[in-house]
Design a protein around this motif. Sequence first.
Motif, PDB file in Angstrom:
ATOM      1  N   MET A   1      37.242 -19.397   7.488  1.00 34.29           N
ATOM      2  CA  MET A   1      37.915 -20.600   6.972  1.00 34.29           C
ATOM      3  C   MET A   1      37.356 -20.965   5.600  1.00 34.29           C
ATOM      4  SD  MET A   1      38.673 -23.425   9.869  1.00 34.29           S
ATOM      5  CE  MET A   1      37.760 -22.842  11.264  1.00 34.29           C
ATOM      6  N   SER A   2      38.225 -21.424   4.745  1.00 31.59           N
ATOM      7  CA  SER A   2      37.780 -21.773   3.393  1.00 31.59           C
ATOM      8  C   SER A   2      37.062 -23.117   3.420  1.00 31.59           C
ATOM      9  CB  SER A   2      38.981 -21.859   2.460  1.00 31.59           C
ATOM     10  OG  SER A   2      39.713 -23.018   2.761  1.00 31.59           O
ATOM     11  N   VAL A   3      36.400 -23.384   2.305  1.00 25.53           N
ATOM     12  CA  VAL A   3      35.690 -24.656   2.172  1.00 25.53           C
ATOM     13  C   VAL A   3      36.666 -25.821   2.295  1.00 25.53           C
ATOM     14  CG1 VAL A   3      34.323 -26.058   0.606  1.00 25.53           C
ATOM     15  CG2 VAL A   3      33.922 -23.600   0.724  1.00 25.53           C
ATOM     16  N   ASP A   4      37.848 -25.622   1.684  1.00 23.03           N
ATOM     17  CA  ASP A   4      38.856 -26.681   1.719  1.00 23.03           C
ATOM     18  C   ASP A   4      39.278 -27.003   3.141  1.00 23.03           C
ATOM     19  OD1 ASP A   4      38.977 -27.326  -0.821  1.00 23.03           O
ATOM     20  OD2 ASP A   4      40.992 -26.545  -1.227  1.00 23.03           O
ATOM     21  N   THR A   5      39.522 -25.919   3.922  1.00 21.22           N
ATOM     22  CA  THR A   5      39.946 -26.099   5.298  1.00 21.22           C
ATOM     23  C   THR A   5      38.877 -26.863   6.068  1.00 21.22           C
ATOM     24  OG1 THR A   5      41.073 -24.001   5.135  1.00 21.22           O
ATOM     25  CG2 THR A   5      40.703 -24.864   7.342  1.00 21.22           C
ATOM     26  N   LEU A   6      37.629 -26.409   5.885  1.00 21.58           N
ATOM     27  CA  LEU A   6      36.535 -27.083   6.586  1.00 21.58           C
ATOM     28  C   LEU A   6      36.444 -28.542   6.170  1.00 21.58           C
ATOM     29  CD1 LEU A   6      33.770 -24.348   6.521  1.00 21.58           C
ATOM     30  CD2 LEU A   6      34.960 -25.278   8.521  1.00 21.58           C
ATOM     31  N   SER A   7      36.621 -28.787   4.882  1.00 23.99           N
ATOM     32  CA  SER A   7      36.441 -30.169   4.446  1.00 23.99           C
ATOM     33  C   SER A   7      37.550 -31.070   4.974  1.00 23.99           C
ATOM     34  CB  SER A   7      36.315 -30.242   2.927  1.00 23.99           C
ATOM     35  OG  SER A   7      37.559 -30.009   2.349  1.00 23.99           O
ATOM     36  N   VAL A   8      38.778 -30.534   5.059  1.00 22.24           N
ATOM     37  CA  VAL A   8      39.862 -31.358   5.614  1.00 22.24           C
ATOM     38  C   VAL A   8      39.577 -31.654   7.095  1.00 22.24           C
ATOM     39  CG1 VAL A   8      42.304 -31.373   6.274  1.00 22.24           C
ATOM     40  CG2 VAL A   8      41.625 -30.584   4.002  1.00 22.24           C
ATOM     41  N   ILE A   9      39.136 -30.631   7.814  1.00 25.70           N
ATOM     42  CA  ILE A   9      38.848 -30.792   9.243  1.00 25.70           C
ATOM     43  C   ILE A   9      37.750 -31.830   9.452  1.00 25.70           C
ATOM     44  CG2 ILE A   9      37.812 -29.589  11.221  1.00 25.70           C
ATOM     45  CD1 ILE A   9      39.349 -27.116  10.348  1.00 25.70           C
ATOM     46  N   SER A  73      46.545 -47.360  -0.228  1.00 27.24           N
ATOM     47  CA  SER A  73      47.235 -48.650  -0.208  1.00 27.24           C
ATOM     48  C   SER A  73      48.741 -48.458  -0.083  1.00 27.24           C
ATOM     49  CB  SER A  73      46.899 -49.455  -1.470  1.00 27.24           C
ATOM     50  OG  SER A  73      47.374 -48.759  -2.586  1.00 27.24           O
ATOM     51  N   THR A  74      49.186 -47.194  -0.006  1.00 22.76           N
ATOM     52  CA  THR A  74      50.590 -46.936   0.324  1.00 22.76           C
ATOM     53  C   THR A  74      50.626 -45.793   1.337  1.00 22.76           C
ATOM     54  OG1 THR A  74      51.018 -45.172  -1.281  1.00 22.76           O
ATOM     55  CG2 THR A  74      51.254 -47.448  -2.074  1.00 22.76           C
ATOM     56  N   LEU A  75      51.798 -45.581   1.938  1.00 26.69           N
ATOM     57  CA  LEU A  75      51.926 -44.509   2.929  1.00 26.69           C
ATOM     58  C   LEU A  75      51.637 -43.138   2.327  1.00 26.69           C
ATOM     59  CD1 LEU A  75      55.189 -45.484   4.868  1.00 26.69           C
ATOM     60  CD2 LEU A  75      52.880 -45.356   5.820  1.00 26.69           C
ATOM     61  N   ASP A  76      51.895 -42.991   1.019  1.00 30.14           N
ATOM     62  CA  ASP A  76      51.827 -41.657   0.405  1.00 30.14           C
ATOM     63  C   ASP A  76      50.482 -40.961   0.609  1.00 30.14           C
ATOM     64  OD1 ASP A  76      54.361 -42.139  -0.388  1.00 30.14           O
ATOM     65  OD2 ASP A  76      53.843 -42.733  -2.432  1.00 30.14           O
ATOM     66  N   GLY A  77      49.392 -41.726   0.486  1.00 27.74           N
ATOM     67  CA  GLY A  77      48.067 -41.135   0.676  1.00 27.74           C
ATOM     68  C   GLY A  77      47.919 -40.561   2.075  1.00 27.74           C
ATOM     69  N   TYR A  78      48.403 -41.297   3.048  1.00 25.00           N
ATOM     70  CA  TYR A  78      48.297 -40.843   4.452  1.00 25.00           C
ATOM     71  C   TYR A  78      49.200 -39.637   4.706  1.00 25.00           C
ATOM     72  CZ  TYR A  78      46.068 -45.373   5.135  1.00 25.00           C
ATOM     73  OH  TYR A  78      45.223 -46.452   5.046  1.00 25.00           O
ATOM     74  N   VAL A  79      50.406 -39.677   4.085  1.00 25.88           N
ATOM     75  CA  VAL A  79      51.346 -38.563   4.261  1.00 25.88           C
ATOM     76  C   VAL A  79      50.740 -37.292   3.676  1.00 25.88           C
ATOM     77  CG1 VAL A  79      53.606 -37.663   3.566  1.00 25.88           C
ATOM     78  CG2 VAL A  79      53.375 -40.056   4.292  1.00 25.88           C
ATOM     79  N   ALA A  84      48.104 -32.136   4.472  1.00 28.90           N
ATOM     80  CA  ALA A  84      46.903 -31.334   4.182  1.00 28.90           C
ATOM     81  C   ALA A  84      46.299 -30.784   5.473  1.00 28.90           C
ATOM     82  CB  ALA A  84      45.881 -32.165   3.418  1.00 28.90           C
ATOM     83  N   VAL A  85      46.334 -31.568   6.536  1.00 22.96           N
ATOM     84  CA  VAL A  85      45.831 -31.093   7.829  1.00 22.96           C
ATOM     85  C   VAL A  85      46.680 -29.909   8.290  1.00 22.96           C
ATOM     86  CG1 VAL A  85      45.628 -31.689  10.278  1.00 22.96           C
ATOM     87  CG2 VAL A  85      44.804 -33.293   8.534  1.00 22.96           C
ATOM     88  N   ALA A 103      54.637 -42.967  12.698  1.00 15.05           N
ATOM     89  CA  ALA A 103      56.026 -42.512  12.740  1.00 15.05           C
ATOM     90  C   ALA A 103      56.650 -42.630  11.344  1.00 15.05           C
ATOM     91  CB  ALA A 103      56.819 -43.326  13.759  1.00 15.05           C
ATOM     92  N   MET A 104      56.239 -43.671  10.610  1.00  5.85           N
ATOM     93  CA  MET A 104      56.719 -43.794   9.224  1.00  5.85           C
ATOM     94  C   MET A 104      56.206 -42.621   8.384  1.00  5.85           C
ATOM     95  SD  MET A 104      56.150 -47.816   8.328  1.00  5.85           S
ATOM     96  CE  MET A 104      57.304 -49.079   8.857  1.00  5.85           C
ATOM     97  N   MET A 105      54.914 -42.293   8.598  1.00  2.65           N
ATOM     98  CA  MET A 105      54.344 -41.155   7.857  1.00  2.65           C
ATOM     99  C   MET A 105      55.072 -39.873   8.238  1.00  2.65           C
ATOM    100  SD  MET A 105      50.357 -41.945   8.616  1.00  2.65           S
ATOM    101  CE  MET A 105      49.721 -43.619   8.527  1.00  2.65           C
ATOM    102  N   ALA A 106      55.373 -39.731   9.541  1.00  4.77           N
ATOM    103  CA  ALA A 106      56.029 -38.517  10.016  1.00  4.77           C
ATOM    104  C   ALA A 106      57.372 -38.341   9.320  1.00  4.77           C
ATOM    105  CB  ALA A 106      56.225 -38.583  11.531  1.00  4.77           C
ATOM    106  N   ILE A 107      58.095 -39.437   9.178  1.00  5.77           N
ATOM    107  CA  ILE A 107      59.410 -39.359   8.539  1.00  5.77           C
ATOM    108  C   ILE A 107      59.268 -38.937   7.081  1.00  5.77           C
ATOM    109  CG2 ILE A 107      61.250 -40.866   7.662  1.00  5.77           C
ATOM    110  CD1 ILE A 107      61.112 -42.114  10.601  1.00  5.77           C
ATOM    111  N   LYS A 108      58.293 -39.530   6.391  1.00  6.45           N
ATOM    112  CA  LYS A 108      58.089 -39.154   4.979  1.00  6.45           C
ATOM    113  C   LYS A 108      57.610 -37.702   4.856  1.00  6.45           C
ATOM    114  CE  LYS A 108      57.472 -43.440   2.413  1.00  6.45           C
ATOM    115  NZ  LYS A 108      58.332 -43.067   1.280  1.00  6.45           N
ATOM    116  N   ALA A 109      56.742 -37.295   5.788  1.00  3.47           N
ATOM    117  CA  ALA A 109      56.231 -35.920   5.737  1.00  3.47           C
ATOM    118  C   ALA A 109      57.365 -34.939   6.003  1.00  3.47           C
ATOM    119  CB  ALA A 109      55.118 -35.738   6.760  1.00  3.47           C
ATOM    120  N   ALA A 110      58.267 -35.297   6.922  1.00  6.63           N
ATOM    121  CA  ALA A 110      59.382 -34.406   7.256  1.00  6.63           C
ATOM    122  C   ALA A 110      60.367 -34.311   6.100  1.00  6.63           C
ATOM    123  CB  ALA A 110      60.085 -34.894   8.520  1.00  6.63           C
TER     124      ALA A 110
END
Lengths: 275, 622
Positions: A1-9, A73-79, A84-85, A103-110
């Motif tokens: 696994m890359s460093v990035d993957t580990l850091s996200v996890i 402070s907005t949904l975008d960061g969470y999306v 990223a996960v 569910a709001m994040m899910a809709i934006k991510a989709a």
Amino acid sequence: MSVDTLSVIDRHNVTVGGRPDGPVVLFAHGFGCDQNMWHRVVPFFEDRFRVVSFDHMGSGQSDLAFYEPGRYSTLDGYVADLLAVCEALELRDVVLVAHSVAAMMAIKAAVANPETFRRLILVAPSASYINDPSESYVGGFTQEDIHELLESLDSNYFAWAAALAPIVMGNPGAPELTGELEASFCRTNPDTARNFARVTFLSDIRADLKDVSVPALILQCSEDLLAPPEVGRYLHDQLAGSTLVGLKATGHVPQASAPEETARAILQYLQSDPS
Amino acid sequence: MTGETDYERLYQQAPCGYLLTDDTWTITAVNDTFLTWTGYRSSDVLGMPLPQLLPVGDRLLHATNSVPRMQLAGSVSEVSLEIIDATGKRKAALLTAVSAPGPDGGTEIRVIIFSAHERRKHELELVAARRRAEESEARSLRAEAGLQHLALHDSLTGLPNRAGLASILTRELAESPSGKEVAVLFVDLDHFKAVNDSLGHNAGDELLTIVAQRLSSAVRSTGTVARLSGDEFVVVEHVSTLSDATALAERLLETVNRSLVIEGLEIICSASIGIALTDSDGTDGTQLLRHADIAMYRAKARGRNIWDVHDPSQGDPAANRMRLLGELRHGIRTGQLRVHYQPRVDIATNVINGVEALVRWEHPTRGLLQPIDFIDLAEESGLIRALGAWVLEEAVQQGRLWNPGTPGCAPVGVAVNLSTRQLLDPHLVDTVATTLTRHDFDPHLLTLEITETALMESPAVALKVLTTLKAMGVGLAIDDFGTGYASLTYLKDFPIDELKIDRSFVSGLGSNDGDSAIVSSCIQLAHAVGIRAVAEGVETDHQRSTLLTLGCDLAQGYHYSKPLTAESVTRWIADQDDTSNPSSPVVLQPLPEDAVDALISDLDTAMENHEVMEGSSPVPTL
């Protein structure tokens, strides 16, 4: 696994269980708790699915060193985090089970990455918690209500900040949980919770609904203070190819109060899915 | 209360509220303490969901936090909330609860509620104080970051300034990826000063802001655009080869060349770009910048709107300029300078009307140099005053020879260029007067040519000087008309006799409608205010015939003759005398003011449609 993957996890306290070669079910928690919220439904999926859950930045055991108030402070960061996960674990054909604000994040991510997701399971979702009389939209709350919520968060600030709340002396109802674990269960960081509450209750994703191409299951609870029946019907109308299922479970968190009914509804939906 | 057991007493009259609810938080039992404290009767609250006694904020928090915690962990401790009492008043409280198996086999929730008025008040105050402290800390951090930003950035464009660039360059040079070099591109706008002077500083600032944005969007996200000062920008970018850097320079020129509109006027900007790359010598940032600057000066000298690459074999132009200046001083003293004369001809009759004096420098090693090679230097250094006085002396002396005053001999006027510095020189009027007197030259045969740019440098001083010269009988001409971006209305205010239409417009006659419109408008405008129109740079017979049709009075250019030595001019005059008859001078009558204004407006329109920043430079040509 890359460093990035580990850091996200690491950053999002990602936990992976179930069948490693099974289809992916990704659980995203809502406001007020953390991935422990799924504690009781996860066992229903572990035998057939690869089960992934995580904490949103600022909640649960996420790494607060990466918490940037502006980004969250907005949904975008969470999306972006959610995607990223998925990317870090190379998740494909994901069944995304998302509760409440997730569910709001899910809709934006989709909308952003439709190819990542096979199905969306929206548990007690809302498109906006604030009423919009100009559109005859009933979200259930006013801006003033949200200010009251922020004050409630403040009045619990010190208890949460230092985990100062005493532990109850006897708890015959939950013998499996004791001491520290009990105290930390769905404990909320008061500083990030304030920001998260604002994002949760002031976001409005009605404009995104028409762009969702991933089929969705809407689980509507009875007597849900946060998601009145009108909201479930509204989402069903606006989301092309969606299925609306009413649960007998009362309240806003059916995965905790009625885990079996919730899990069965999801599994049944996935089974009836021809794809 | 007889018969009451200890347990009942403890339950009913405990120092806190006791409630039992089912697993949906619907109240099934409540003690006296709670009823007394809230003012409810037991029938009011039995069967009511406990959250209904909470204000909406607490209810939301209860639903999203306490409910799942109860279900997952089986307990909540000291949740701070408010209970709405029977009178509608809010009472602060702490709620602790456990869920447990009930007597009927289901789940029941056992709840304790403490009154916590003071504690809640105290904690809210503490939170508010904490928020204020955080806010004030954030403010001072922001202020500090703001100061840091101010110190390293240019306030007009938001780009890094010289200090900001220095630190960026240091970092880029240290962190340059292997196989990559750091390219520094020094970008200097051409003729920016003219825009600032003629349209004002606000327009100049707007232009700089637009250019800054354009440069930024033409550069990759890894690159940097900085503004050093005035119209100087620097682009820093990692490149693999020199051709990457030159391609970037092309891209930058392209974006700068796109027309833009400022204060309703369409402007085409151009820039000169100098490129320097890191090399194996371990160049530091300052040297790199200096090299790019040197290359930029070479690009400017080569005619502007192009790029040039630093060539280590070329000397430092600043040193070159110093050397050239010394040579020019020496050259003036030792008689290396010459004056050549270009005839100007009456378009209608083809008869010579006069000559324009043009300086040349017979450089001992570099051959015959044109004004463009040294006039800027003379003007910047102040040497122009000595040089200009010398040219005037030469031209007037020669003019006297061509005008012996013999009857029947047609007069030959002499035109001499004045630079900005000369015009503003307080000794100018004296110099002109003594020169005329010394050679007994008719002031009416001398015309002084001034560029628009020189006039606008200090219009009040210019007006005073020109009025005095005019009173002496000296003729005055506006040189390179149309390139100086000055307001056209000043024409009416200055005592001018001639309008010299710039060669860039004349060269477009017949091939460019915009140029033809401008030339035509200039001629009409000149005539409307009662002065002559002179076309510069006439090179073809077609241009001559068009100018004749448009009613232009005088013309000069290679079509008639290149600049000649005094002796050649003398022969030229003699030849002309044999072939043509002298013309009678045309007396021009000014038009009414409103007609002039209408023409000014026509010309404005024609100019707006023209690419004003192109064309020949408004550099004085002595």
